[in-house]
Design an enzyme around this catalytic site. Sequence first.
Site, PDB file in Angstrom:
ATOM      1  N   GLY A  78     -16.551 -36.869 -65.430  1.00  0.00           N
ATOM      2  CA  GLY A  78     -17.462 -36.372 -66.685  1.00  0.00           C
ATOM      3  C   GLY A  78     -19.047 -36.770 -66.047  1.00  0.00           C
ATOM      4  O   GLY A  78     -19.066 -37.694 -65.076  1.00  0.00           O
ATOM      5  N   CYS A 124     -12.118 -39.430 -61.067  1.00  0.00           N
ATOM      6  CA  CYS A 124     -13.556 -39.641 -60.836  1.00  0.00           C
ATOM      7  C   CYS A 124     -14.043 -40.430 -62.133  1.00  0.00           C
ATOM      8  O   CYS A 124     -13.658 -41.571 -62.391  1.00  0.00           O
ATOM      9  CB  CYS A 124     -14.308 -38.289 -60.591  1.00  0.00           C
ATOM     10  SG  CYS A 124     -16.117 -38.515 -60.212  1.00  0.00           S
ATOM     11  N   TYR A 125     -14.550 -39.847 -63.039  1.00  0.00           N
ATOM     12  CA  TYR A 125     -15.043 -40.603 -64.449  1.00  0.00           C
ATOM     13  C   TYR A 125     -13.469 -41.290 -64.972  1.00  0.00           C
ATOM     14  O   TYR A 125     -13.949 -42.424 -65.745  1.00  0.00           O
ATOM     15  CB  TYR A 125     -16.159 -39.755 -65.406  1.00  0.00           C
ATOM     16  CG  TYR A 125     -16.311 -40.275 -66.780  1.00  0.00           C
ATOM     17  CD1 TYR A 125     -17.474 -41.123 -66.622  1.00  0.00           C
ATOM     18  CD2 TYR A 125     -15.611 -40.453 -67.746  1.00  0.00           C
ATOM     19  CE1 TYR A 125     -18.047 -41.866 -67.603  1.00  0.00           C
ATOM     20  CE2 TYR A 125     -16.072 -41.135 -68.913  1.00  0.00           C
ATOM     21  CZ  TYR A 125     -17.211 -41.749 -68.940  1.00  0.00           C
ATOM     22  OH  TYR A 125     -17.617 -42.374 -70.138  1.00  0.00           O
ATOM     23  N   HIS A 138     -11.629 -35.230 -56.433  1.00  0.00           N
ATOM     24  CA  HIS A 138     -11.279 -34.089 -57.424  1.00  0.00           C
ATOM     25  C   HIS A 138     -10.131 -33.516 -56.772  1.00  0.00           C
ATOM     26  O   HIS A 138     -10.484 -32.415 -56.060  1.00  0.00           O
ATOM     27  CB  HIS A 138     -12.551 -33.257 -57.677  1.00  0.00           C
ATOM     28  CG  HIS A 138     -13.593 -33.824 -58.738  1.00  0.00           C
ATOM     29  ND1 HIS A 138     -13.611 -33.761 -59.853  1.00  0.00           N
ATOM     30  CD2 HIS A 138     -14.805 -34.451 -58.306  1.00  0.00           C
ATOM     31  CE1 HIS A 138     -14.560 -34.326 -60.546  1.00  0.00           C
ATOM     32  NE2 HIS A 138     -15.251 -35.198 -59.370  1.00  0.00           N
ATOM     33  N   GLU A 168      -8.478 -31.002 -58.541  1.00  0.00           N
ATOM     34  CA  GLU A 168      -8.470 -29.730 -58.900  1.00  0.00           C
ATOM     35  C   GLU A 168      -9.377 -28.864 -58.316  1.00  0.00           C
ATOM     36  O   GLU A 168      -9.019 -27.451 -58.460  1.00  0.00           O
ATOM     37  CB  GLU A 168      -8.860 -30.025 -60.356  1.00  0.00           C
ATOM     38  CG  GLU A 168     -10.505 -30.169 -60.640  1.00  0.00           C
ATOM     39  CD  GLU A 168     -10.739 -31.825 -60.617  1.00  0.00           C
ATOM     40  OE1 GLU A 168     -10.222 -32.504 -60.028  1.00  0.00           O
ATOM     41  OE2 GLU A 168     -11.822 -32.045 -61.175  1.00  0.00           O
ATOM     42  N   ASP A 218      -6.589  -7.896 -72.291  1.00  0.00           N
ATOM     43  CA  ASP A 218      -6.032  -8.753 -73.485  1.00  0.00           C
ATOM     44  C   ASP A 218      -5.700  -8.050 -74.561  1.00  0.00           C
ATOM     45  O   ASP A 218      -4.743  -8.734 -75.133  1.00  0.00           O
ATOM     46  CB  ASP A 218      -7.519  -9.830 -73.788  1.00  0.00           C
ATOM     47  CG  ASP A 218      -8.081 -10.602 -72.583  1.00  0.00           C
ATOM     48  OD1 ASP A 218      -7.307 -10.669 -71.618  1.00  0.00           O
ATOM     49  OD2 ASP A 218      -9.132 -10.823 -72.795  1.00  0.00           O
ATOM     50  N   LYS A 273      -6.832 -16.565 -68.493  1.00  0.00           N
ATOM     51  CA  LYS A 273      -6.826 -14.780 -68.299  1.00  0.00           C
ATOM     52  C   LYS A 273      -5.582 -14.710 -67.375  1.00  0.00           C
ATOM     53  O   LYS A 273      -4.875 -13.436 -67.346  1.00  0.00           O
ATOM     54  CB  LYS A 273      -8.220 -14.668 -67.507  1.00  0.00           C
ATOM     55  CG  LYS A 273      -8.116 -13.164 -67.164  1.00  0.00           C
ATOM     56  CD  LYS A 273      -8.993 -12.528 -68.474  1.00  0.00           C
ATOM     57  CE  LYS A 273      -9.101 -11.036 -68.450  1.00  0.00           C
ATOM     58  NZ  LYS A 273      -9.573 -10.398 -69.496  1.00  0.00           N
TER      59      LYS A 273
END
Length: 538
Positions: free
Chosen positions: A80, A107-108, A194, A196, A252, A394
């Site tokens: 963040g 991190c944060y 990070h 991710e 979708d 998605k």
Amino acid sequence: MPSQRSSALTAIQAHPDSTAAPLLPSQREAIAVIDFGSQYSQLIARRVRELGVYCELLPHDVDEARVRALDPRGFILSGGPASVYQEGAPQLPPAVLALGRPVLGICYGMQLLAHALGGRVAPSQRREYGHAVVRVCTPDYPLFRHLPPELPVWMSHGDVIERLPAGFRALAESEHSPVAAMASDQGLIGLQFHPEVVHTPAGKELLRNFLFEVCGCRGDWTSGSYVEQAAADIRARVGDGRVICALSGGVDSAVVAALVYRAVGDQLTCIFVDNGLLRQGEAEQVIRAFRQHQHIPLMHVDARARFLNRLAGVVDPEEKRRIVGDEFIRVFNEEAQKLGTIDFLAQGTLYPDVIESTSHETRAAARIKTHHNVGGLPADLPFQLVEPLRYLFKDEVRRVGEALGLPEELVWRHPFPGPGLAVRILGEVTDERLALVRAADAIVMDEVRRAGLYRQVWQSFAVLTPVRTVGVQGDFRTYGHVVAVRIVTAEDAMTADWARVPHEVLAAISSRIVNQVPGVNRVVYDITSKPPATIEWE
Ligand code: XMP
């Protein structure tokens, strides 16, 4: 984050009483990802799902009751922009420690764990941003299982942990972070980098280790299991009611329709409005896929003339969007009324939209384009909503589509804006200009497919510019249209980059367009990323 949607119907505001009860994938193992405002929060959630574990992204001020209802196997705390010691900085939701489950702070999130448990977090002498290498001091720790002792990682922080909380030890260090990773014996873990993002190559393995080695997850989140669960939920919610669904040609709405049909069969009627702004062959493909292959009741409305009439003389992009949305809703309502009493409207709201509407961070406040709120139905819409994709990203929608047996060409189709080709024709939308851009677009798509790039890129399309330039063809001067080709790569549509397509592919596209599309004498390739440009030109 407003994600792209496939139909203007997503604009519909539910009647206040008709808010859909979430079709929650109940009884499965879950991870709670707590969002502290990082630009990567959604990415964390997607990575966890990719690893076969269901997770939800929850705001940092989430109710404890909501967390307990999810009953997560573990927590991931996002990064963040704040500093934990600042006044008003987002704090750890009490449920995180109260539940006694493993926690991975990123991190944060790591600094917050340290701060909340009595450690000291302070501004770093040197901000660490970008690539770094961490040295793992405890290779036996479950998080680092199967990984080498030196890991290239992505850092993005201005604070460091100066003193660990009692009961914690450092697991890794980097040049500027003496505590690049930490853990307590109770399974509270922090990473300063990070995992991710793709720039941390071992990131997925680290997350996998957290989910399976630390939290003990089994990984029961698959598209097949989702289909069964979602169909049961839809049946329970709809009972013997009748449902309508607007098909747009996009993935979708196609997946929603197939899923609802799987659940309640002929209680579903689909309405497909051909607005004349679709890509080449799209209308026929939708009809073929739904009526002939899936045997789903489908009303096909040819409204091409109506849309074209209303767009006549309009050049402003937002005005085009408004008109297309408004006309769509009129046509849709007229058709729905012919069906008699309808109880439910099925629509393809995706998880990013749900996150956006419940997020307490006001991101993306500035309106760049009117993506969804085009037109809008009256607030007293007489339908209840069924939104079976509201927990999916998605890429998961695509996998569910495959599990439902939808054709590959539909499931993997590139995203397409609701206002369709109207926003890919700069200037007035006319029959002639539609034919031109449609033909050029089909060539782009064809060449991209031939080169085997279709599934590697996010979108590829042609834009008809309002520019005319001088050319020469067969010794004659021409004064023709300029077509722009846009091919982009993206993980989601929030950011994108122009695709480094091989020159031969661009050459084939260019040569075919100028030779096969009358009136075009020049083709240009758009080499702009998003930001600062957007993906569509209007
Ligand atoms: P931009 O152009 O804003 O587009 O970078 C991001 C993604 O959204 C799609 N898009 C739309 N989708 N209605 C939609 O349903 C719209 O009005 C619309 N405008 C853009 C675009 O194709 C891209 O995938």
